[in-house]
Design a protein around this motif. Structure first.
Motif, PDB file in Angstrom:
ATOM      1  N   PRO B 397      30.625 -50.310   7.935  1.00  0.00           N
ATOM      2  CA  PRO B 397      30.667 -51.412   9.002  1.00  0.00           C
ATOM      3  C   PRO B 397      31.610 -52.706   8.642  1.00  0.00           C
ATOM      4  CG  PRO B 397      28.631 -50.663   8.537  1.00  0.00           C
ATOM      5  CD  PRO B 397      29.403 -49.971   7.542  1.00  0.00           C
ATOM      6  N   ASP B 565      32.434 -42.653   9.908  1.00  0.00           N
ATOM      7  CA  ASP B 565      31.571 -43.079   8.676  1.00  0.00           C
ATOM      8  C   ASP B 565      30.447 -42.215   8.915  1.00  0.00           C
ATOM      9  OD1 ASP B 565      30.081 -44.109   6.621  1.00  0.00           O
ATOM     10  OD2 ASP B 565      29.949 -45.970   7.672  1.00  0.00           O
ATOM     11  N   GLN B 567      28.178 -42.314   7.196  1.00  0.00           N
ATOM     12  CA  GLN B 567      26.794 -43.393   7.087  1.00  0.00           C
ATOM     13  C   GLN B 567      26.300 -43.617   8.094  1.00  0.00           C
ATOM     14  OE1 GLN B 567      24.673 -42.573   4.661  1.00  0.00           O
ATOM     15  NE2 GLN B 567      25.899 -41.711   2.788  1.00  0.00           N
ATOM     16  N   GLN B 568      26.773 -43.698   9.043  1.00  0.00           N
ATOM     17  CA  GLN B 568      26.227 -44.423  10.529  1.00  0.00           C
ATOM     18  C   GLN B 568      26.153 -42.893  11.491  1.00  0.00           C
ATOM     19  OE1 GLN B 568      28.608 -47.871  11.696  1.00  0.00           O
ATOM     20  NE2 GLN B 568      29.895 -47.514  10.150  1.00  0.00           N
ATOM     21  N   GLN B 733      26.440 -49.690  17.995  1.00  0.00           N
ATOM     22  CA  GLN B 733      27.234 -48.938  16.823  1.00  0.00           C
ATOM     23  C   GLN B 733      28.596 -49.550  17.217  1.00  0.00           C
ATOM     24  OE1 GLN B 733      26.478 -45.732  14.786  1.00  0.00           O
ATOM     25  NE2 GLN B 733      28.563 -44.867  14.793  1.00  0.00           N
ATOM     26  N   ARG B 760      20.770 -43.343   8.744  1.00  0.00           N
ATOM     27  CA  ARG B 760      21.979 -43.829   9.462  1.00  0.00           C
ATOM     28  C   ARG B 760      21.744 -44.806  10.494  1.00  0.00           C
ATOM     29  NH1 ARG B 760      25.381 -38.122  10.028  1.00  0.00           N
ATOM     30  NH2 ARG B 760      23.657 -37.744  11.420  1.00  0.00           N
ATOM     31  N   ARG B 761      20.614 -44.638  11.280  1.00  0.00           N
ATOM     32  CA  ARG B 761      20.273 -45.447  12.421  1.00  0.00           C
ATOM     33  C   ARG B 761      20.214 -47.008  11.625  1.00  0.00           C
ATOM     34  NH1 ARG B 761      18.403 -42.287  15.483  1.00  0.00           N
ATOM     35  NH2 ARG B 761      19.411 -42.381  17.265  1.00  0.00           N
ATOM     36  N   ASN B 763      20.995 -47.968   8.808  1.00  0.00           N
ATOM     37  CA  ASN B 763      22.241 -48.620   8.490  1.00  0.00           C
ATOM     38  C   ASN B 763      22.955 -49.437   9.598  1.00  0.00           C
ATOM     39  OD1 ASN B 763      24.688 -49.160   6.918  1.00  0.00           O
ATOM     40  ND2 ASN B 763      25.402 -47.294   7.280  1.00  0.00           N
ATOM     41  N   VAL B 764      22.995 -48.789  10.613  1.00  0.00           N
ATOM     42  CA  VAL B 764      23.720 -49.238  11.623  1.00  0.00           C
ATOM     43  C   VAL B 764      23.093 -50.436  12.257  1.00  0.00           C
ATOM     44  CG1 VAL B 764      24.631 -49.099  14.211  1.00  0.00           C
ATOM     45  CG2 VAL B 764      24.987 -46.988  12.633  1.00  0.00           C
ATOM     46  N   THR B 767      23.713 -53.766   9.854  1.00  0.00           N
ATOM     47  CA  THR B 767      25.132 -54.048   9.663  1.00  0.00           C
ATOM     48  C   THR B 767      25.623 -54.507  10.822  1.00  0.00           C
ATOM     49  OG1 THR B 767      25.843 -51.943   9.995  1.00  0.00           O
ATOM     50  CG2 THR B 767      25.492 -52.508   7.549  1.00  0.00           C
TER      51      THR B 767
END
Ligand SMILES: [Zn+2]
Ligand SMILES: [Zn+2]
Ligand SMILES: [Zn+2]
Lengths: 127, 825
Positions: B397, B565, B567-568, B733, B760-761, B763-764, B767
């Motif tokens: 991000p 990414d 991780q997203q 996102q 992952r959610r 993380n989004v 960020t």
């Protein structure tokens, strides 16, 4: 019961259950929202406002059973393990009104609210 | 006999009989999230029950005192205002909130008889621990199986269910494939079941009793405005550009309620002899903060029953296009040797290959004209990809993914002959990148689906149809366009001539372009059928399923850059079987697993360093560097009560309970909603603009509740609250806001935290904020999950784990729960 799995190797069995769980979550939500009942109100031009008179109930002193409720007041030994508050349930039998006594745990939402309400009213009256 | 049909418990005070099927069930959960009776009612779609004669109410069928509804999912008690009398009423319509003061009953106190997914324990007792231990243990999936069998044979037993094991499983995806045929053989069926599922879901979304408000668009097209309550369930995501069919029958399911419809229907008279009308249109507006209405632009404006408002039905027009294009791409990949270069072919299938270098002249400088100068890691990324046939770029991000992509596209276009094909799964992402590439001075064409041509976007002037309309290369076409605009339509022969000219003009524009921007699915557009694209860049590649990525690749690709990414958030796959078999893994991810190391952009320019710390450590091995300093991300003039002033974030403990929103299948949490309003108001008071605030909540029910709540209770000007964007994690996102408020909603003991357990959610969600973030949630529930426990501990260590009113935030003393499972790497 616990649905989280964070990228962890779980057994086949857990995975199946997890899937069943998320299916269930969705189906449960759908049952709660089922429009066949929920939207009846919109169809009627003006939904009737529920406003039946509250029957006046004379409760006798604590411990004694109110008249007419002998049959339903079955407080077996199991029912007393928690502190309870006496309520009357207004229901219908055919077209006739019927009142039944029910004991509701003191910590249930209804009981808590009812007590708060009583206190408030009392306070207002005293002013 | 009244033994529970699942577990055998037969204590008369603990069981309920299901009315439609005459089976008994107990009120214990066993190891499932709901009690057995509730499990059964939900699975069998039954709604009516009889209580046992030994229960608190005796042998009765719970029903609404007012209307007689026996649907237990709708029933609850309300108390009289003045006395300890209660009555059973249905949630809708009888207990719907009324504001009238002189009513004797307090409908605001309605409380459901099914609470936390079991019957109220004083209505139907919960069996004791001992009883439960002695009973038969039955799992969630065994229940599902048993219920399925009962549909055919009501006498079936759990033993029978056990015997009948394993249904057809889908063949899972592989890491490596022998050849493209094997590839197609595995992905083909997965795409097929996903398509079937999508079709079934969407076609099942018919909603009747729709009330329509008619309007006229600026382009003189008919618009129909309406709400679709079912949309809230979140099962169906409606997007701008989707097609819906609007039907008028004049009938509503209650019959008489449709009077307005019926009268209007009679007025329609001749021409509507069959008394019905239907029209197809595309969605031009979906529910948002300002209104929950959908706006449909009808394809034909004539004959619309504009006098009628009631008695409409809406269904979804399902289109196979995207799935067909995926299948076609995989077929091309299998049968057409020239669909991709040999190197790419083997790379995609996971074969071992010697690294290859493309012989091209490297540029002298790597930043592109009119774009920001590249930083060290961005430059390294650009440099690394230009001579490689296949590269992956991971953009965490705020690391300038779009600028990097646009710079790469600029050089690829300058270095190679032929057009560069630039794709992303979503229209928003394509538009965004398209705009940046346009800045570099390259000739860019944005090709969009026909159904989206009328939609406004920031790059409308780059769209193919607008470029056609403005082209001065075909004077005859211009004449016909003018003629059509003044006359409304063209004669048949002119129409034919017009179409031929449009096609020729489109071809010329596409041929002259340096770059063509289109969604992945859009790359399968017939207008591009004859084109070969040697160079392809796919942005947000981690958000599309593998077959979707294949569509732009099989058009002759020799060099590909995948940007994303992993991780997203990943691709959204609706069919769980397909997802489980691996369709939800992106091509990007598989290539990473195969050992292709992505080049990671490492400097983030978005978040205050305190906000990037946790995501960096948790999701990026601590490699994320800050391109912004703490002072740059502190607004001195914004006086917000951060518990630690130099750390503009906190977790605010909310213990309010979660409920199901009244009109929907979604969750909501009123306490949290009112706290969100307080935070927003406080931000306003400290000088933050509405457009700088984003509220993220995972549930649609909460989204619409917060929006409405702020409208009704916000203490400042209503308009301000309208401009605050309230949306899902997914909707945020790829975007950022100065301040983010995250409302977690889930707050119950038994059902997990739903959407929020996806790292992952999370993380989004974490960020999106530049200057500050507030999280509202129930730490008791959240901390059961290992990832959240880490997050909460992080907030606690920073002294930013608090409770109480905003004016007096105090450190929360609550003890975290211990997760049952540990976090595996
Ligand atoms: Zn049943
Ligand atoms: Zn049971
Ligand atoms: Zn009712």
């Amino acid at each position: 019961e616990d649905v989280v799995v964070i990228r962890e190797r779980s057994t086949q069995h857990d995975e199946v259950n997890e899937e069943a769980q998320s299916d269930f979550d969705r189906e449960f939500a759908r049952m709660l929202a089922d429009t066949t009942d929920t939207r009846r109100g919109e169809r009627k031009a003006a939904p009737p406002i529920f406003d039946t008179a509250v029957p006046h109930i004379r409760r006798q002193a604590e411990g004694a059973t109110a008249p007419g409720v002998a049959a339903s007041g079955k407080a077996g030994p199991a029912a007393v393990e928690q502190e309870r508050m006496q309520f009357s349930l207004l229901s219908k039998k055919g077209n006739k009104q019927q009142i039944r006594e029910i004991a509701i745990p003191v910590d249930s939402a209804i009981a808590v609210n009812s007590r708060t309400h009583q206190l408030q009213n009392k306070a207002e009256q005293e002013q | 006999e009244h033994a529970c049909s699942y577990c055998g418990i037969h204590n008369p005070q603990c069981v309920v009989k299901c009315l439609p099927c005459n089976k008994w069930f107990c009120n214990s959960r066993g190891n499932t999230s709901a009690s057995h009776i509730v499990n059964h009612l939900v699975k069998a779609k039954h709604k009516e029950v009889v209580l046992h004669r030994d229960s608190a109410l005796g042998e009765t069928i719970p029903e609404c005192y007012n209307c007689g509804s026996k649907n237990v999912f709708m029933l609850g008690f309300i108390p009289a205002k003045s006395d300890t009398v209660v009555v059973l009423l249905c949630r809708q319509p009888c207990a719907a909130l009324t504001s009238s003061r002189d009513i004797n009953w307090d409908t605001s106190q309605w409380s459901a008889i099914i609470d936390d997914r079991s019957f109220l324990s004083w209505l139907v007792k919960v069996p004791s621990e001992a009883e439960q231990l002695r009973a038969r243990q039955i799992s969630m999936s065994q229940i599902a199986k048993l219920e399925e069998m009962w549909r055919e044979n009501p006498m079936a037993k759990l033993e029978d269910a056990e015997a009948q094991t394993g249904e057809e499983e889908m063949q899972p995806i592989l890491l490596r494939y022998e050849d493209a045929y094997q590839y197609q053989n595995i992905f083909g069926p997965l795409v097929k079941i996903e398509a079937d599922y999508d079709k079934r879901m969407k076609e099942a979304q018919t909603e009747s009793d729709i009330i329509v408000r008619w309007d006229m668009g600026l382009n003189q097209r008919r618009l129909a405005w309406f709400s679709m309550p079912k949309l809230e369930s979140g099962e169906l995501k409606l997007a701008v550009g989707d097609e819906l069919r609007l039907k008028f029958t004049g009938m509503t399911s209650a019959g008489t309620g449709g009077m307005r419809g019926l009268q209007a229907l009679n007025r329609l008279g001749a021409g509507h002899a069959d008394s019905t009308w239907e029209g197809v249109g595309s969605v031009v507006k979906i529910p948002n903060n300002v209104s929950d209405e959908i706006c449909l632009e009808l394809r034909r404006s004539d004959n619309c029953p504009v006098d009628c408002t009631h008695g409409f039905t809406v269904d979804f027009v399902w289109k196979a296009t995207s799935f067909d294009r995926m299948q076609a791409a995989m077929k091309t990949f299998a049968v057409d040797e020239k669909s991709v270069s040999g190197y790419i072919y083997h790379k995609l299938l996971g074969h071992e290959l010697e690294p290859q270098v493309l012989r091209t002249q490297m540029p002298k400088r790597f930043s592109a004209p009119n774009l920001p100068e590249l930083n060290h890691s961005q430059m390294a990324a650009v440099k690394a990809v230009l001579q490689k046939p296949l590269s992956l770029i991971q953009g965490p991000p705020g690391t300038g993914k779009t600028v990097t992509s646009a710079s790469i596209v600029y050089h690829l276009a300058k270095m190679n002959s032929g057009q560069v094909l630039v794709c992303a799964p979503s229209n928003v992402a394509v538009d965004h990148l398209c705009e940046k590439i346009h800045h570099t001075g390259l000739k860019v064409v944005r090709l969009a689906a026909k159904s989206r041509e009328a939609l406004d976007s920031s790059v409308a002037f780059l769209s193919l149809h607008n470029q056609v309309a403005n082209a001065d290369t075909h004077p005859e076409l211009q004449k016909l366009i003018q003629l059509r605009d003044s006359m409304g339509e063209l004669s048949q022969s002119d129409e034919r001539k017009y179409k031929v000219l449009v096609r020729a003009c489109e071809r010329d524009i596409l041929n002259a372009a340096d770059v063509i921007c289109v969604t992945c699915v859009g790359a399968g557009d017939p207008r591009l059928a004859k084109f070969k694209f040697r160079t392809v860049l796919i942005d947000e590649a981690t958000q599309s399923a593998e077959p979707e990525c294949m569509i732009p690749l099989v058009m002759g690709c020799k060099q590909v850059v995948l940007v994303g990414d992993h991780q997203q958030l990943g691709p959204v796959i609706m069919n769980k079987k397909a997802a489980k078999a691996g369709l939800s893994q992106s091509l990007f991810e598989r290539l990473v697993v195969l050992g292709n190391r992505p080049i990671r952009l490492q400097v983030q320019y978005r978040m205050h360093p305190c906000l990037s710390e946790f995501p960096s450590n948790m999701f990026y091995e601590g490699t994320l560097q800050n391109g912004v300093t703490a002072p740059e991300r502190l607004r001195k003039n914004v006086d917000f009560p951060w518990p630690v002033p130099e750390t503009p974030m906190f977790f605010h403990q909310n213990l309010g309970t979660e409920e199901i929103s009244s009109s929907s299948t979604s969750f909501l949490n009123r306490t949290e909603a009112s706290n969100v309003e307080r935070m927003v108001t406080r931000f306003f008071k400290s000088g933050v603009l509405p457009s700088q605030i984003g509220v993220i909540t995972p549930y649609e029910g909460q989204r619409s509740y917060i929006a409405t709540y702020m409208q009704l209770h916000g203490s400042l000007k209503k308009e301000l609250y309208k401009e605050v964007e309230v949306a899902s994690v997914d909707a945020f996102q790829g975007r950022e806001k100065d301040y983010i408020i995250l409302s977690c909603v889930r707050s119950n003991e038994h059902q997990g935290i739903g959407f929020l357990n996806d790292p992952r959610r999370l993380n989004v969600a974490l960020t999106r904020a530049k200057y500050g973030a507030v999280i509202l949630g129930n730490p008791k529930v959240l901390s059961k999950h290992p990832l959240w426990l880490y997050l909460l501990t992080h907030f606690k260590e920073k002294g930013t784990f608090v409770e109480g009113p905003l004016s007096n935030l105090q450190p929360s003393m609550i003890q975290f729960s211990r997760p049952k499972k540990t976090l595996a790497a």
